[in-house]
Write a protein that holds these residues in place. Structure first.
Motif, PDB file in Angstrom:
ATOM      1  N   THR A 166       0.843  -1.198   0.000  1.00  0.00           N
ATOM      2  CA  THR A 166       0.000   0.000   0.000  1.00  0.00           C
ATOM      3  C   THR A 166       0.874   1.242   0.000  1.00  0.00           C
ATOM      4  N   LEU A 167       0.520   2.212  -0.844  1.00  0.00           N
ATOM      5  CA  LEU A 167       1.217   3.501  -0.885  1.00  0.00           C
ATOM      6  C   LEU A 167       0.327   4.542  -0.218  1.00  0.00           C
ATOM      7  N   LEU A 168       0.905   5.284   0.738  1.00  0.00           N
ATOM      8  CA  LEU A 168       0.169   6.327   1.450  1.00  0.00           C
ATOM      9  C   LEU A 168       0.858   7.662   1.274  1.00  0.00           C
ATOM     10  N   ASP A 169       0.090   8.753   1.325  1.00  0.00           N
ATOM     11  CA  ASP A 169       0.691  10.086   1.219  1.00  0.00           C
ATOM     12  C   ASP A 169       1.179  10.547   2.585  1.00  0.00           C
ATOM     13  N   SER A 170       1.662  11.796   2.671  1.00  0.00           N
ATOM     14  CA  SER A 170       2.243  12.309   3.915  1.00  0.00           C
ATOM     15  C   SER A 170       1.213  12.430   5.031  1.00  0.00           C
ATOM     16  N   GLU A 171      -0.096  12.467   4.666  1.00  0.00           N
ATOM     17  CA  GLU A 171      -1.164  12.530   5.657  1.00  0.00           C
ATOM     18  C   GLU A 171      -1.698  11.136   5.993  1.00  0.00           C
ATOM     19  N   MET A 172      -1.007  10.115   5.509  1.00  0.00           N
ATOM     20  CA  MET A 172      -1.346   8.712   5.742  1.00  0.00           C
ATOM     21  C   MET A 172      -2.667   8.307   5.079  1.00  0.00           C
ATOM     22  N   ASN A 173      -3.001   8.993   3.994  1.00  0.00           N
ATOM     23  CA  ASN A 173      -4.144   8.598   3.184  1.00  0.00           C
ATOM     24  C   ASN A 173      -3.681   7.627   2.106  1.00  0.00           C
ATOM     25  N   SER A 174      -4.473   6.575   1.865  1.00  0.00           N
ATOM     26  CA  SER A 174      -4.097   5.578   0.872  1.00  0.00           C
ATOM     27  C   SER A 174      -4.136   6.183  -0.535  1.00  0.00           C
ATOM     28  N   GLU A 184       4.070  12.297  -7.548  1.00  0.00           N
ATOM     29  CA  GLU A 184       4.617  13.652  -7.511  1.00  0.00           C
ATOM     30  C   GLU A 184       6.090  13.628  -7.121  1.00  0.00           C
ATOM     31  N   CYS A 185       6.818  14.612  -7.618  1.00  0.00           N
ATOM     32  CA  CYS A 185       8.237  14.757  -7.275  1.00  0.00           C
ATOM     33  C   CYS A 185       8.378  15.571  -5.987  1.00  0.00           C
ATOM     34  N   GLY A 186       9.425  15.268  -5.235  1.00  0.00           N
ATOM     35  CA  GLY A 186       9.715  16.019  -4.028  1.00  0.00           C
ATOM     36  C   GLY A 186       8.662  15.876  -2.946  1.00  0.00           C
ATOM     37  N   LYS A 187       7.959  14.730  -2.911  1.00  0.00           N
ATOM     38  CA  LYS A 187       6.895  14.510  -1.938  1.00  0.00           C
ATOM     39  C   LYS A 187       7.226  13.322  -1.029  1.00  0.00           C
ATOM     40  N   VAL A 188       6.677  13.364   0.186  1.00  0.00           N
ATOM     41  CA  VAL A 188       6.866  12.267   1.136  1.00  0.00           C
ATOM     42  C   VAL A 188       5.742  11.253   0.971  1.00  0.00           C
ATOM     43  N   TYR A 189       6.123   9.996   0.843  1.00  0.00           N
ATOM     44  CA  TYR A 189       5.168   8.885   0.777  1.00  0.00           C
ATOM     45  C   TYR A 189       5.564   7.834   1.804  1.00  0.00           C
ATOM     46  N   TYR A 190       4.612   6.924   2.086  1.00  0.00           N
ATOM     47  CA  TYR A 190       4.885   5.778   2.950  1.00  0.00           C
ATOM     48  C   TYR A 190       4.545   4.512   2.171  1.00  0.00           C
ATOM     49  N   VAL A 191       5.449   3.535   2.216  1.00  0.00           N
ATOM     50  CA  VAL A 191       5.230   2.248   1.563  1.00  0.00           C
ATOM     51  C   VAL A 191       5.018   1.209   2.653  1.00  0.00           C
ATOM     52  N   ARG A 192       3.871   0.536   2.605  1.00  0.00           N
ATOM     53  CA  ARG A 192       3.516  -0.431   3.646  1.00  0.00           C
ATOM     54  C   ARG A 192       3.336  -1.816   3.025  1.00  0.00           C
ATOM     55  N   GLY A 193       4.005  -2.805   3.598  1.00  0.00           N
ATOM     56  CA  GLY A 193       3.907  -4.175   3.112  1.00  0.00           C
ATOM     57  C   GLY A 193       3.215  -5.068   4.123  1.00  0.00           C
ATOM     58  N   ALA A 194       2.263  -5.891   3.655  1.00  0.00           N
ATOM     59  CA  ALA A 194       1.526  -6.771   4.568  1.00  0.00           C
ATOM     60  C   ALA A 194       1.308  -8.132   3.919  1.00  0.00           C
ATOM     61  N   LEU A 195       1.387  -9.196   4.734  1.00  0.00           N
ATOM     62  CA  LEU A 195       1.178 -10.562   4.274  1.00  0.00           C
ATOM     63  C   LEU A 195       0.830 -11.416   5.492  1.00  0.00           C
ATOM     64  N   THR A 245       3.577  -6.579   9.630  1.00  0.00           N
ATOM     65  CA  THR A 245       3.446  -5.465   8.689  1.00  0.00           C
ATOM     66  C   THR A 245       4.652  -4.544   8.841  1.00  0.00           C
ATOM     67  N   VAL A 246       5.223  -4.129   7.723  1.00  0.00           N
ATOM     68  CA  VAL A 246       6.383  -3.242   7.746  1.00  0.00           C
ATOM     69  C   VAL A 246       6.076  -1.990   6.937  1.00  0.00           C
ATOM     70  N   GLU A 247       6.641  -0.866   7.345  1.00  0.00           N
ATOM     71  CA  GLU A 247       6.353   0.409   6.669  1.00  0.00           C
ATOM     72  C   GLU A 247       7.616   1.259   6.618  1.00  0.00           C
ATOM     73  N   ARG A 248       7.841   1.889   5.464  1.00  0.00           N
ATOM     74  CA  ARG A 248       8.993   2.790   5.301  1.00  0.00           C
ATOM     75  C   ARG A 248       8.550   4.099   4.674  1.00  0.00           C
ATOM     76  N   SER A 249       9.140   5.192   5.134  1.00  0.00           N
ATOM     77  CA  SER A 249       8.869   6.496   4.518  1.00  0.00           C
ATOM     78  C   SER A 249       9.903   6.770   3.439  1.00  0.00           C
ATOM     79  N   VAL A 250       9.511   7.547   2.444  1.00  0.00           N
ATOM     80  CA  VAL A 250      10.423   7.887   1.351  1.00  0.00           C
ATOM     81  C   VAL A 250      10.038   9.253   0.797  1.00  0.00           C
ATOM     82  N   LYS A 251      11.044  10.047   0.432  1.00  0.00           N
ATOM     83  CA  LYS A 251      10.787  11.319  -0.243  1.00  0.00           C
ATOM     84  C   LYS A 251      11.289  11.196  -1.672  1.00  0.00           C
ATOM     85  N   THR A 252      10.389  11.379  -2.623  1.00  0.00           N
ATOM     86  CA  THR A 252      10.772  11.250  -4.025  1.00  0.00           C
ATOM     87  C   THR A 252      11.688  12.381  -4.444  1.00  0.00           C
ATOM     88  N   ASP A 253      12.501  12.138  -5.456  1.00  0.00           N
ATOM     89  CA  ASP A 253      13.430  13.137  -5.970  1.00  0.00           C
ATOM     90  C   ASP A 253      12.657  14.264  -6.644  1.00  0.00           C
TER      91      ASP A 253
END
Length: 647
Positions: A453-461, A479-490, A495-503
């Motif tokens: 699941t990809l979430l935005d900086s406000e944790m919206n899917s 979007e470029c230059g934005k913070v997202y969260y990548v969440r993996g579940a199985l 469940t694991v989650e990482r934040s990332v800021k796009t270039d």
């Protein structure tokens, strides 16, 4: 005699102070009249005589700053800040620009940070800096877009502001025409500029320049022409000067106005000023939209955000004009935005020292869309932009050839014209892709059927995908230059989650995930430290008492043993090779015993635990005595193991 000497000394001091005051008053009058070159001479003489004040250093700095001599301006602004007085925020910004001219970007950014602290949050320059702290690395990523070279027509004076007309380059120049009565600008101490023309040959070289037209060129400044597609109308900039007489504003300053002239097939004639000019503000540097129905220009007219803004005005079918409109805060700042140019593919190029750049004026670009919206602002990068003023950009969208002006050090004169060729197009619509691989944290094997699941900086899917057969996933059109969260579940995995800021430029950003099974498979010989990712049990330096942060990890081992009452564990403590063998043996033994005592105290029977210190005898890497290693490599040896000996 003593009384006479004192009287003479006092009289001399009074006369000296009076002379200094008279010099300052004279300089102030020249400063207010924008005669900056004359003002500099007087202010500097006063400063050389030891006179110091914030006002003096401000005016000296400004006199150079407004003449684009940023390195000289910086010397006086430095003296201004050395006074340790309360200084207006604007001088922090100007000094930062001067530091950029010396390519001292570290110190420049320090003053930009101080500037943002002293200004309100609605200052556009502060907002841009706060949101783009890493702007220098962003500019570096998009640089090398152009090749540049001297145009070959420059004089030792100012040459700038070109336009292409009938296979000719038309530009402004302050080159001396040879007249004995040449009038010089009090601002720059150069001749006023006239318009010149130079034929563009098929090989790209330029012929010797010639004056454009006596009907257009006057005894004051003409510059920055632009021509309609049919070649019959020219818009250009000129001082406020009509019918042989100069006109000034309420402060006796000669301002700039826009004029147009008509070509009758032989000569330029019927020079007239545009109706939205004023005697109280400047209007300058015209540019035309591809359909010739909109005129863009720079001005400090009412509603201007900064020193000058970019405006646009409609050109009606009957030749009248609409009401000028400010292009808004996406383009304009509290500093200077000037020298607009619109290419045939509807890209607006402009110069600014308020947008984030490399120093002085930089050239920026925005895409103008049919619905009236404007893209993000893009810095054109080096080598076109640099630490000095770069401005008056133009380009042919088909051939990708163009020109720009600059006062960089390697030029011939005050300002020079350079040729350019675009090597790669500007990306206005920046899009990012996030990709990754999902693996088991313990085995490293690919994990299939995981939901990402990809979430935005406000944790919206934003989106959800399943990994493919190779354990890979992909999210596009982000979007470029934005913070997202990548969440993996199985199922059966945590469940694991990482934040990332796009270039901030188009491309891919990789975010791989390692997921851990909820149920851990263990057996005799399993190291519980590895199972629970406990890399090290921390102790204070040379101590063996259990720290609070170490207790958290030890509590995990205790809880496992409580849930498995037949489990037995051997505690093994290891050190790195620093210190002697004997010292490390004793220290590791104390720590192993301390660990065991803590676990017993927290509910584990003593007969289920054994403990031993191994010192530096079981290193996991090369870092033995005498081998140079990093701190990270040494830390790998400072480990605790909890080996299951019975189940």
């Amino acid at each position: 005699m003593k009384f006479k000497y004192i009287l003479f000394t006092c009289l001399f001091s009074f006369l000296s102070l009076s002379a200094q005051k008279a010099k300052l008053e004279s300089a102030d009058n020249k400063y207010k009249a924008l005669a900056y070159i004359d003002a500099i001479k007087i202010y500097e003489k006063v400063a050389e005589n030891g006179y110091e004040s914030a006002e003096l250093f401000q005016k000296l700095g400004n006199s150079y700053y407004f003449n684009a001599q940023l390195e000289e301006a910086g010397k006086w602004y430095e003296k201004l800040f050395a006074l340790n007085q309360d200084i207006d925020a604007e001088y922090y910004y100007r000094y930062a620009q001067c530091l950029k001219a010396k390519e001292d970007y570290t110190k420049a950014n320090e003053y930009l940070s101080k500037f943002t602290q002293k200004t309100s949050s609605d200052d556009n320059r502060s907002k841009l800096y706060r949101e783009n702290i890493n702007y220098l690395s962003d500019i570096k990523k998009i640089s090398n877009r152009y090749t540049i070279e001297n145009a070959g027509i420059n004089s030792e004076y100012s040459d700038y502001g070109a336009a292409i007309y009938n296979e000719q380059l038309v530009f402004a120049s302050a080159r001396d025409t040879g007249s004995v009565s040449t009038i010089r600008s009090k601002w720059t101490n150069q001749s006023f500029t006239n318009l010149y023309t130079s034929k563009i040959n098929t090989d790209g070289t330029l012929d010797a320049p010639e004056p454009l037209s006596r009907k257009v060129n006057s005894k004051f400044n003409e510059s920055t022409p632009v021509f309609t597609k049919d070649g019959k109308t020219m818009y250009f900039t000129r001082n406020n000067y009509i019918n042989g007489k100069k006109r000034t504003d309420s402060e006796k300053t000669i301002l700039l106005k826009l004029y147009k002239a008509t070509f009758d097939g032989i000569n330029w004639k019927d020079v007239e000023e545009l109706p939205f000019n004023s005697n109280e503000y400047s209007v300058a540097h015209p540019a035309l939209s591809p359909d010739n129905k909109t005129l863009y220009f720079a001005s400090n007219m009412p509603e201007t955000k900064g020193q000058s803004d970019i405006f646009k005005v409609a050109i009606n079918d009957d030749g009248t004009y609409g009401k000028p409109e400010n292009l808004g805060l996406k383009v304009n700042t509290e500093a200077r935005e000037t020298f607009p140019f619109v290419s045939s593919d509807n890209v607006l190029y402009f110069a600014s020292d308020g947008q984030l750049g490399l120093g002085g004026l930089d050239v920026f670009a925005v895409k103008l869309y049919e619905d009236g919206s404007i893209s993000k602002v893009v810095n054109l990068g080096s080598p076109l932009n640099g630490p000095h003023d770069d401005f008056a950009f133009l380009i042919d969208s088909n051939s990708k050839l163009g020109f720009f002006s600059s006062n960089r050090n390697e030029g011939n004169g005050y300002d020079d014209i350079y040729k350019l060729k675009e090597l790669k197009p500007i990306e206005f619509e920046c899009k990012q892709v996030i990709v990754g691989l999902i693996t088991d944290a313990e085995t490293g094997e690919i994990v299939k059927n995981a939901s990402i699941t990809l979430l935005d900086s406000e944790m919206n899917s934003v989106s959800e995908v399943m990994v493919d057969e190779e354990g890979k996933y992909r999210f596009e059109n982000l979007e470029c230059g934005k913070v997202y969260y990548v969440r993996g579940a199985l199922p059966k995995y945590e469940t694991v989650e990482r934040s990332v800021k796009t270039d901030k430029i188009s491309g891919e950003t990789e975010v791989s995930l390692q997921i851990t099974k909820k149920l851990k498979t263990v057996g005799i010989g399993t190291d519980l430290a590895k199972t629970f990712d406990i890399k090290i049990i921390y102790f204070d330096l040379d101590k063996s008492n259990i720290r609070k942060d170490a207790a958290v990890d030890l509590a995990k081992i205790v809880e496992v043993m409580k849930q498995n009452p037949t489990m037995k564990v051997d505690i093994r403590s290891h050190t790195d090779s620093r210190q002697t063998n004997m010292y490390n043996d004793k220290l590791s033994e104390r720590r192993a015993q301390s660990t065991m005592k803590w676990m017993i105290k927290n509910g584990i029977d003593a007969n289920r635990l054994t403990a031993k210190g191994y010192g530096e005898n079981q290193l996991v890497n090369k870092c033995a005595d005498g081998v140079e290693c990093s701190e990270e490599e040494h830390q790998a040896n400072r480990r605790s193991e909890f080996i299951i000996t019975a189940l």
